[in-house]
Each structure stands twice: as C-alpha cells, then as structure tokens.
Scaffold this active site. Structure first.
Site, PDB file in Angstrom:
ATOM      1  N   GLU A  81       0.085 -16.796  15.186  1.00  0.00           N
ATOM      2  CA  GLU A  81      -0.341 -15.609  14.441  1.00  0.00           C
ATOM      3  C   GLU A  81       0.296 -15.681  13.056  1.00  0.00           C
ATOM      4  OE1 GLU A  81      -0.072 -10.762  14.345  1.00  0.00           O
ATOM      5  OE2 GLU A  81       1.684 -12.030  14.578  1.00  0.00           O
TER       6      GLU A  81
ATOM      7  N   ASP B 244       0.882  -1.643  34.075  1.00  0.00           N
ATOM      8  CA  ASP B 244       1.889  -2.559  34.607  1.00  0.00           C
ATOM      9  C   ASP B 244       1.237  -3.819  35.174  1.00  0.00           C
ATOM     10  OD1 ASP B 244       0.909  -1.658  37.139  1.00  0.00           O
ATOM     11  OD2 ASP B 244       2.236   0.081  36.973  1.00  0.00           O
TER      12      ASP B 244
ATOM     13  N   ASP C  33       3.997 -15.014  17.770  1.00  0.00           N
ATOM     14  CA  ASP C  33       4.021 -13.831  16.920  1.00  0.00           C
ATOM     15  C   ASP C  33       4.559 -14.164  15.522  1.00  0.00           C
ATOM     16  OD1 ASP C  33       3.761 -10.858  17.078  1.00  0.00           O
ATOM     17  OD2 ASP C  33       5.875 -10.938  16.500  1.00  0.00           O
TER      18      ASP C  33
ATOM     19  N   ASP D  91       3.107 -14.162  25.026  1.00  0.00           N
ATOM     20  CA  ASP D  91       3.501 -13.953  23.646  1.00  0.00           C
ATOM     21  C   ASP D  91       4.888 -14.554  23.413  1.00  0.00           C
ATOM     22  OD1 ASP D  91       3.011 -12.430  21.092  1.00  0.00           O
ATOM     23  OD2 ASP D  91       1.700 -11.316  22.456  1.00  0.00           O
TER      24      ASP D  91
ATOM     25  N   ASP E 270      -2.560   1.215  35.327  1.00  0.00           N
ATOM     26  CA  ASP E 270      -1.274   1.677  35.864  1.00  0.00           C
ATOM     27  C   ASP E 270      -1.370   1.741  37.386  1.00  0.00           C
ATOM     28  OD1 ASP E 270       1.087   2.955  36.441  1.00  0.00           O
ATOM     29  OD2 ASP E 270       0.373   4.938  35.812  1.00  0.00           O
TER      30      ASP E 270
ATOM     31  N   ASP F 247      -3.431  -4.801  17.249  1.00  0.00           N
ATOM     32  CA  ASP F 247      -2.966  -4.332  15.936  1.00  0.00           C
ATOM     33  C   ASP F 247      -4.102  -3.836  15.056  1.00  0.00           C
ATOM     34  OD1 ASP F 247      -0.330  -5.121  16.482  1.00  0.00           O
ATOM     35  OD2 ASP F 247      -0.689  -7.150  15.726  1.00  0.00           O
TER      36      ASP F 247
ATOM     37  N   ASP G 203       3.045   6.136  36.766  1.00  0.00           N
ATOM     38  CA  ASP G 203       4.000   6.627  35.757  1.00  0.00           C
ATOM     39  C   ASP G 203       3.350   6.775  34.382  1.00  0.00           C
ATOM     40  OD1 ASP G 203       3.739   4.008  34.974  1.00  0.00           O
ATOM     41  OD2 ASP G 203       5.873   3.532  35.041  1.00  0.00           O
TER      42      ASP G 203
HETATM   43  C1  GLC Z   1       2.763  -9.026  15.355  1.00  0.00           C
HETATM   44  C2  GLC Z   1       2.313  -8.249  16.575  1.00  0.00           C
HETATM   45  C3  GLC Z   1       2.549  -6.794  16.324  1.00  0.00           C
HETATM   46  C4  GLC Z   1       4.021  -6.567  16.111  1.00  0.00           C
HETATM   47  C5  GLC Z   1       4.561  -7.460  14.998  1.00  0.00           C
HETATM   48  C6  GLC Z   1       6.052  -7.535  15.030  1.00  0.00           C
HETATM   49  O1  GLC Z   1       1.984  -8.787  14.245  1.00  0.00           O
HETATM   50  O2  GLC Z   1       0.989  -8.553  16.867  1.00  0.00           O
HETATM   51  O3  GLC Z   1       2.069  -5.982  17.357  1.00  0.00           O
HETATM   52  O4  GLC Z   1       4.271  -5.229  15.794  1.00  0.00           O
HETATM   53  O5  GLC Z   1       4.113  -8.786  15.101  1.00  0.00           O
HETATM   54  O6  GLC Z   1       6.479  -8.249  16.154  1.00  0.00           O
END
Ligand code: GLC
Length: 573
Positions: A272, A47, A216, A116, A39, A346, A43
């Site tokens: 993913e 960031d 994702d 992402d 940070d 996660d 705050d």
């Molecule tokens: C993926 C992400 C996770 C998120 C989910 C929904 O699994 O890694 O963090 O909550 O998708 O977008």
C-alpha cells in the site's frame, strides 16, 4: 514471489497450491474488515468466528484470496492499525485457535489468506515503545526520537490524520515522530535491530501458513536523513516529500525480500503506497525490482480532492479519471503490476462516490466491470458485492474513525462547527466503509445480536446479502459473472490496455489485447444515454458479448447508444 529461493520453509498448515508462479495475476481478492463483518458473540463487534460462520457465503462469491484487516493485539485507536503485539490475536476478535480455524477453513475452501503487515509504526502500547520511552537497552532507538524544546516540534511535518506529526513524551522528555495518530509512533527502520525483529515476525506468520501480506503504508518506512522541514505549499501532508518513497526504502525492501519473502514460493505481497509514482511502482514491483508483487496507488482515489486537500471536495470528471487510470495502466504495461480497487476500509463507498445511488444496480455493476477488466488484480471490499453505500451521517456521535475525529477536532479548535463541516465529513469519512456488513433486513442487519459498535446503514432493509442471493439479477451475481469471465479470458488479465474515444466526456472504452483474442470494454460513466462509436483503426465488426448489466441483443459493435451506466464487455473476433 520469485522462485529463486533456497530451502523453502515448510508451512505448518495446509496451503493451497498455486497453478503458476504469478497466480495472483488472475486471482480476485476479497477484503474483510473483521470489526464490521459478522459478530458471533453479541458484543457488537465483528470477530473471527463470525467470519468462519460466513465461509460458505465467501465461497459462493468466489474470491481466490481473502485479505484480512488487522486482528492483532491492539488498543484499537485506529481499528487495529496500532499493534501492541504482532504475535497475538486481539481477544475482541478471538483466539489464536480461532484464527487457525479460519486459516484452515479458508484453505479447505481453496481460498488463500493474506494478512495486514503494519510495520511503519506500532501502538504506543507496544512493549518496544514502552521500553524505548524509558531508554532501556536495546529499545532506545527503536523509534524516531528527537530532543528539543517541549514547545517546538523538531520540524514542521504534519500527521496524515491532521495536526503535527510529533508528540512530546513527558517520560523520556523528547519528541517522537508519528506520521499517523499520536498513539502510532513510527518505527526507526534505520536501526538494523528493528528490521531483524520485524523480519522474524514475518517469518513467524508465514510459517503459520499465511499466503502473503498486504503491507500498510510500506513506502513511508524510510525518512530523509536529518528530517528536514517540508515545503508548506506542497500537495498532501507537510513533509511528505521527505518520507514517501524515502532514500532507503528500496534497500530495505530488497533486504526484506532476501531475508524473508524469497523463502516462500507461493506467497503474494501487495504494497500500500500513498503518493507513489508510476516510475517508483515499477521499481517496487517490476523485474529486477524490490520483489513486491503489486502496489496500491492512490491517484484515482485522490481525484475528488481539491487543491486544499481532504476538506476540499472537488467535482471530478471522466476525462480526469480516465487519464489517471490510463497513466497507470500504460505505465505498468511492460513491467510491474497493480492491485485495482475503488473501495477499501479507508475509502467512501464507490457507488456513492463514483456512481449514482439513484442508478444503484447499473452504476455499481458498471464500476465493478471497470475494476475487473483493467490490467491488475481486482480487490473487492466487503459489501461492495451488494452495492453498499455511504452512510447518512448527521451527528458527530455517529463517527468512530480516529482520522475523521482528529480532523474535526482540529477544525473545531479554530472555531469551525460540526454543522459547517458535516457535508464534507459525510462524504469523505472512512466510517462510510466501516458500517456493518448488511446480511439481512432485521434490526442490526444480521450483523450482531448486540448493539453494533458503529451504526448500521438504514438502507440494509433493501441492500443486504439475503436479498442479493435470492435475486439472480443482483449485483452479487453480476460479480460472480465478472469473476468467471476474467478467469476464462486471458485478455482481461494479461492483455495490453489501449484506451479508445479518449476525449469522450461520458464513455470510457478500452481494448485489452492479447495474442489469441482481445476484449473490448465499453462503459457509460453517466446517468444519461451516451453514444459509443468504434474508432476506425479497430479492426472488428462483430463481438461476442461476454457480459452486460443491461439486456443486449445486437452483436454489432461499430456504434450504439448506451443506457445510463451501462457496461458491456465483448470478446473480439
Ligand atoms: C493505512 C491503513 C489505514 C490506517 C493507516 C495507518 O493507510 O489502510 O486504515 O489508518 O494505514 O496505519
């Protein structure tokens, strides 16, 4: 990505030239979760400028690529995985100028930047959803709406985060599908306009000089026609057989490749894919596949889930873990590629989960050795390189994660108490990975001058980057050694994987065989000394020790005892 592109689009920013087409195979990726990294403005929330302040640290570690978790405009119900504007930076993280500075700073350090791509769903605050709920043209069918009785959801599908996958919208007076939180409505990929919008957005980021995407839950984008009820007894969330690797997913990803990805020669894409099978992974990433470069599968991180899923902590053993890893290693050996990981934002911390906090250094480095010597691209999640551990959660108000809290609330509604559920929450919560990066031993671990958005792990007094950098025998320095041996020995990148001592309860050993040289990896996945015995069919007596987390002197490799969580990597002659 492939190079069959027509005119590559020119990036507006500096990019780092790759040495070969599939440069990402011998790359190492470092994952940054911006909210918890550093940070800069007090705050309490990490960031982009905070990341820029740490560029020298990142460079000292030595990854080739940084994957940045979402920094887009978002109400942050799911820490940025609920995007309200794909082309804006969340002011909490900084400005577009800050982001450009980060991109250039990384590129100046010869580090690529991947972002992402969250396109299975948006935030309910996205203007598309706002217009869709008002049935305004052309947004009416941007999401998955169903009419019907406000008391009965259109089918029995469950959200991945617990509870029904449908919410009733009082404004449109219809149900909408959300595979995650109710604030994350699923986009309707069957609508060509939606796909075009998303492809445009992808071009926009690529033209802004990024080097690829981590996609994702990309294998969830196509839902079975008619949205039939799911089998209530199947594994995972009810209904998942109707959206994991759904009917049009390959068609859509091939289209995405044609429309977007193939126009950029040097990028990397990682899908993913919860619930993906090896065969499907080959279709996504293999030759003549959909054009993705690699997958993240979830099989090995599901190993501690019992038959009742998330709430059921299962006591796995090495044989199960090894079988799972070997299935993937051999399954993608001829074709396809995986991203290899034990940690991410996660997952609980790997030392606490697969290792042993009482053997902190040895188990963290043994697990790191595994990740960096398997076939696939290794991913290191922030803090892993110093052995950050799970957090000793003992109060409900210490949790922040929407998935953890949704699940907890669901149980409380049926009369369970926090005290009863605490152990599982503490073990399983995604917040374990999200506590602030530990830079030093000061009050907030050097993460912020303000009040951190999530508690700092009390063990930051011992586990922090300051301590790790000054100790030449630290986990951090073991990681830099691992990065180097992988770069120097092609067998560790491209070699064939062959598991040895396949039934041993504590030793995990394998060969990585390449035409020029082979490597032998021996791991003691236990807190007790264990015997390694070289199987007779392996034609080698001497090995050159490339790396070990203990002091080893002998060059003989036919058999020896390993210390608790010992790891050795030999080059075979
Ligand atoms: C993926 C992400 C996770 C998120 C989910 C929904 O699994 O890694 O963090 O909550 O998708 O977008």
């Amino acid at each position: 990505m492939g190079t069959e592109s027509s005119e590559p689009r020119t990036a507006t920013a500096t990019t780092v030239a790759p040495e070969h087409d599939d440069w990402w195979k011998d790359a190492v990726v470092y994952q940054i979760y911006p909210k918890s990294f550093n940070d800069s403005d007090g705050d309490g929330i990490g960031d982009i400028r905070g990341i820029i302040e740490k560029l020298d640290y990142i460079k000292a570690l030595g990854p080739d690529v940084v994957w940045l978790n979402p920094v887009y405009a978002s109400p942050e119900h799911d820490n940025g995985y609920d995007i309200s504007d794909y082309r804006r930076i969340n002011p909490q993280y900084g400005t577009m100028q800050d982001w450009e500075n980060l991109r250039d700073g990384l590129h100046d350090h010869s580090i690529k930047l991947i972002m992402d791509l969250v396109v299975n769903h948006t935030s309910d605050q996205h203007e598309w959803f706002q217009q869709s709920r008002r049935e305004e043209d052309p947004f009416t069918d941007y999401y998955i709406w169903r009419d019907g009785n406000p008391d009965t959801p259109p089918n029995n599908w469950e959200s991945i985060f617990g509870g029904p996958a449908w919410s009733y919208d009082d404004e449109r007076e219809e149900w909408y599908l959300h595979l995650f939180d109710e604030s994350q409505p699923d986009l309707n990929w069957d609508n060509p306009r939606v796909r075009e919008e998303l492809y445009d957005m992808m071009h926009w980021w690529l033209e802004n000089g990024i080097d690829g995407f981590r996609m994702d839950v990309i294998n969830f984008i196509s839902k079975a026609p008619g949205l039939p009820d799911g089998d209530p007894d199947a594994d995972g969330a009810i209904g998942s057989e109707h959206f994991i690797d759904g009917p049009n997913v390959h068609t859509y990803l091939q289209e995405m490749h044609r429309e977007v990805l193939q126009h950029y020669d040097e990028i990397v894409t990682i899908g993913e894919m919860p619930g993906v099978t090896v065969d499907e992974a080959r279709r996504y990433t293999g030759t003549d596949g959909d054009g993705l470069d690699m997958v993240f599968h979830f099989d090995h991180v599901g190993i501690d889930h019992g038959e009742h899923g998330w709430w059921d902590v299962y006591d796995w053993d090495l044989e199960e873990l090894r079988d799972c890893i070997s299935t993937w290693q051999t399954g993608l050996q001829e074709d396809g590629w995986e991203g290899v990981y034990l940690n991410n934002h996660d997952q609980p911390r790997m030392v606490s989960r697969f290792g042993d906090e009482n053997h902190h250094y040895a188990s963290a480095t043994m697990l790191a050795t595994l990740i960096h010597t398997l076939r696939g691209t290794p991913f290191v999640y922030q803090g892993e390189e110093i052995g950050m551990t799970n957090f000793p959660f003992d109060r409900e108000d210490q949790f922040r994660d929407v998935a953890t809290l949704n699940r907890l609330h669901e149980k409380k509604e049926v009369g369970r108490t926090f005290a009863e559920l605490k152990d599982v929450l503490q073990y399983r919560s995604r917040d374990n990975a999200r506590t602030p990066m530990q830079w030093d031993d000061s009050t907030h671990a050097g993460f912020t001058d303000g009040e951190p958005w999530i508690p700092v792990n009390p063990n930051h007094t011992d586990i922090n980057t300051d301590a790790a950098l000054t100790d030449s025998d630290s986990i951090f320095h073991y990681y830099t050694d691992l990065f180097q041996i992988r770069k120097q020995h092609d067998a560790l990148v491209n070699g064939r994987y062959e598991v040895l001592m396949e039934d041993d309860p504590t030793i995990y050993a394998y060969l990585r065989e390449a035409p020029e040289e082979s490597a032998l990896v021996i791991l003691n996945v236990s807190p007790d000394p264990s015997l390694f015995q070289l199987p007779e069919h392996v034609d080698a007596e001497q090995g050159e020790l490339l790396l070990s987390n203990y002091d080893v002197t002998s060059a003989g490799i036919d058999g020896f005892e390993l210390q608790p969580f010992e790891a050795r990597v030999y080059r075979l002659q």
